[in-house]
Design an enzyme around this catalytic site. Structure first.
Site, PDB file in Angstrom:
ATOM      1  N   ARG A 143     -16.372  27.653  21.734  1.00  0.00           N
ATOM      2  CA  ARG A 143     -16.013  26.721  20.663  1.00  0.00           C
ATOM      3  C   ARG A 143     -15.406  27.437  19.461  1.00  0.00           C
ATOM      4  NH1 ARG A 143     -18.349  21.695  21.829  1.00  0.00           N
ATOM      5  NH2 ARG A 143     -20.359  21.737  22.868  1.00  0.00           N
ATOM      6  N   GLU A 186     -11.986  11.955  18.022  1.00  0.00           N
ATOM      7  CA  GLU A 186     -12.284  12.636  19.293  1.00  0.00           C
ATOM      8  C   GLU A 186     -11.517  13.946  19.386  1.00  0.00           C
ATOM      9  OE1 GLU A 186     -13.935  13.306  21.701  1.00  0.00           O
ATOM     10  OE2 GLU A 186     -14.646  11.625  22.879  1.00  0.00           O
ATOM     11  N   ASP A 187     -12.059  14.874  20.160  1.00  0.00           N
ATOM     12  CA  ASP A 187     -11.322  16.110  20.416  1.00  0.00           C
ATOM     13  C   ASP A 187     -10.296  15.911  21.528  1.00  0.00           C
ATOM     14  OD1 ASP A 187     -13.303  15.722  22.320  1.00  0.00           O
ATOM     15  OD2 ASP A 187     -14.133  17.740  22.209  1.00  0.00           O
ATOM     16  N   PHE A 194      -8.106  22.781  32.024  1.00  0.00           N
ATOM     17  CA  PHE A 194      -9.330  22.782  31.228  1.00  0.00           C
ATOM     18  C   PHE A 194      -9.154  23.691  30.018  1.00  0.00           C
ATOM     19  CE2 PHE A 194     -13.676  23.286  29.930  1.00  0.00           C
ATOM     20  CZ  PHE A 194     -14.149  22.000  30.088  1.00  0.00           C
ATOM     21  N   ASP A 207      -9.856  12.451  28.267  1.00  0.00           N
ATOM     22  CA  ASP A 207      -9.593  12.945  29.613  1.00  0.00           C
ATOM     23  C   ASP A 207      -9.570  11.722  30.545  1.00  0.00           C
ATOM     24  OD1 ASP A 207      -9.359  14.804  31.678  1.00  0.00           O
ATOM     25  OD2 ASP A 207     -11.489  15.230  31.775  1.00  0.00           O
TER      26      ASP A 207
HETATM   27  P1  IMP Z   1     -13.664  11.669  29.257  1.00  0.00           P
HETATM   28  O1  IMP Z   1     -14.788  10.674  29.242  1.00  0.00           O
HETATM   29  O2  IMP Z   1     -13.354  12.132  30.636  1.00  0.00           O
HETATM   30  O3  IMP Z   1     -12.426  11.183  28.549  1.00  0.00           O
HETATM   31  O4  IMP Z   1     -14.223  12.969  28.566  1.00  0.00           O
HETATM   32  C1  IMP Z   1     -14.109  13.210  27.248  1.00  0.00           C
HETATM   33  C2  IMP Z   1     -14.955  14.393  26.837  1.00  0.00           C
HETATM   34  O5  IMP Z   1     -15.031  15.397  27.856  1.00  0.00           O
HETATM   35  C3  IMP Z   1     -14.316  15.071  25.664  1.00  0.00           C
HETATM   36  O6  IMP Z   1     -14.734  14.499  24.458  1.00  0.00           O
HETATM   37  C4  IMP Z   1     -14.745  16.514  25.848  1.00  0.00           C
HETATM   38  O7  IMP Z   1     -15.992  16.702  25.236  1.00  0.00           O
HETATM   39  C5  IMP Z   1     -14.868  16.677  27.337  1.00  0.00           C
HETATM   40  N1  IMP Z   1     -13.648  17.286  27.906  1.00  0.00           N
HETATM   41  C6  IMP Z   1     -12.679  16.695  28.630  1.00  0.00           C
HETATM   42  N2  IMP Z   1     -11.710  17.554  28.981  1.00  0.00           N
HETATM   43  C7  IMP Z   1     -12.066  18.734  28.434  1.00  0.00           C
HETATM   44  C8  IMP Z   1     -11.449  20.045  28.421  1.00  0.00           C
HETATM   45  O8  IMP Z   1     -10.357  20.310  28.958  1.00  0.00           O
HETATM   46  N3  IMP Z   1     -12.140  21.000  27.750  1.00  0.00           N
HETATM   47  C9  IMP Z   1     -13.324  20.782  27.129  1.00  0.00           C
HETATM   48  N4  IMP Z   1     -13.913  19.589  27.103  1.00  0.00           N
HETATM   49  C10 IMP Z   1     -13.302  18.573  27.760  1.00  0.00           C
HETATM   50 MG    MG Z   2     -15.839  15.144  22.956  1.00  0.00          MG
END
Ligand code: IMP
Ligand code: MG
Length: 176
Positions: free
Chosen positions: A163, A97-98, A150, A101
């Protein structure tokens, strides 16, 4: 779209961390049948750098899920847009994963992949925003914990832009 950004992690800092993570993963999976499952699209850049730094062989596969639509807040709704090409039965799977959040995306993905009978299932993420966690999920390997801001660059986007930035940057403001 243009935007004003502030560097949070330089490309050099990221490269150093990716090498460290790759060394640990190589050690942990030395005698295993490693499959890296990359979560599209944000994790692609991290996957490529991680893969090239591994000292062991690994297969790769891709999944695309949506949790965000086009907004920068999590909807909590997760949909599979692209599934894996092959079975993960009896594979040692590492989800790449990147960023984690709220954790909602990964939590869904973990349950989904666990139901497919992998030999093991772990999570590696470059970035973690623990302050925003809703789902109960922790990565097994993590590059950096970052504050609740963000971020874009190094594969991460805001509405499919930014990106390409080599550093990881906080998006301060943008103009459509
Ligand atoms: P989660 O389900 O809230 O954990 O969201 C995860 C996904 O949301 C990540 O894999 C990202 O693609 C996107 N995401 C969450 N925070 C950021 C951010 O700060 N910048 C860009 N993408 C984000
Ligand atoms: Mg992602």
């Amino acid at each position: 779209m243009t935007g004003r950004t502030r560097v949070l992690l330089s490309k050099e800092e990221i490269q150093e961390k990716v090498k460290e993570l790759a060394a640990i993963v190589s050690r942990d999976y030395r005698d295993k049948d490693l499959l890296l499952v990359c979560v599209l699209k944000g994790a692609v850049v991290f996957l490529c750098d991680l893969l090239r730094s591994l000292e062991i062989g690994a297969e790769i596969d891709f999944m695309a899920v949506s949790s965000y639509g086009n907004a920068s807040i999590s909807s909590g709704v997760v949909r599979i847009l692209k599934d894996l090409d092959r079975s993960i039965d009896q594979k040692d799977v590492l989800i790449v994963e990147d960023i984690i959040d709220t954790g909602l995306t990964l939590s869904y993905l973990r349950e989904n992949l666990l139901s497919r009978n992998p030999l093991s299932l772990r999570i590696i993420t470059l970035l973690d925003k623990p302050e925003r966690r809703i789902a109960k999920i922790e990565p097994d390997y993590c590059g950096f914990c970052i504050p609740d801001e963000f971020v874009v660059g190094y594969g991460l986007d805001y509405q499919e832009k930014f990106r390409h930035l080599p550093d990881l940057c906080v998006l301060l403001e943008f103009e459509p």
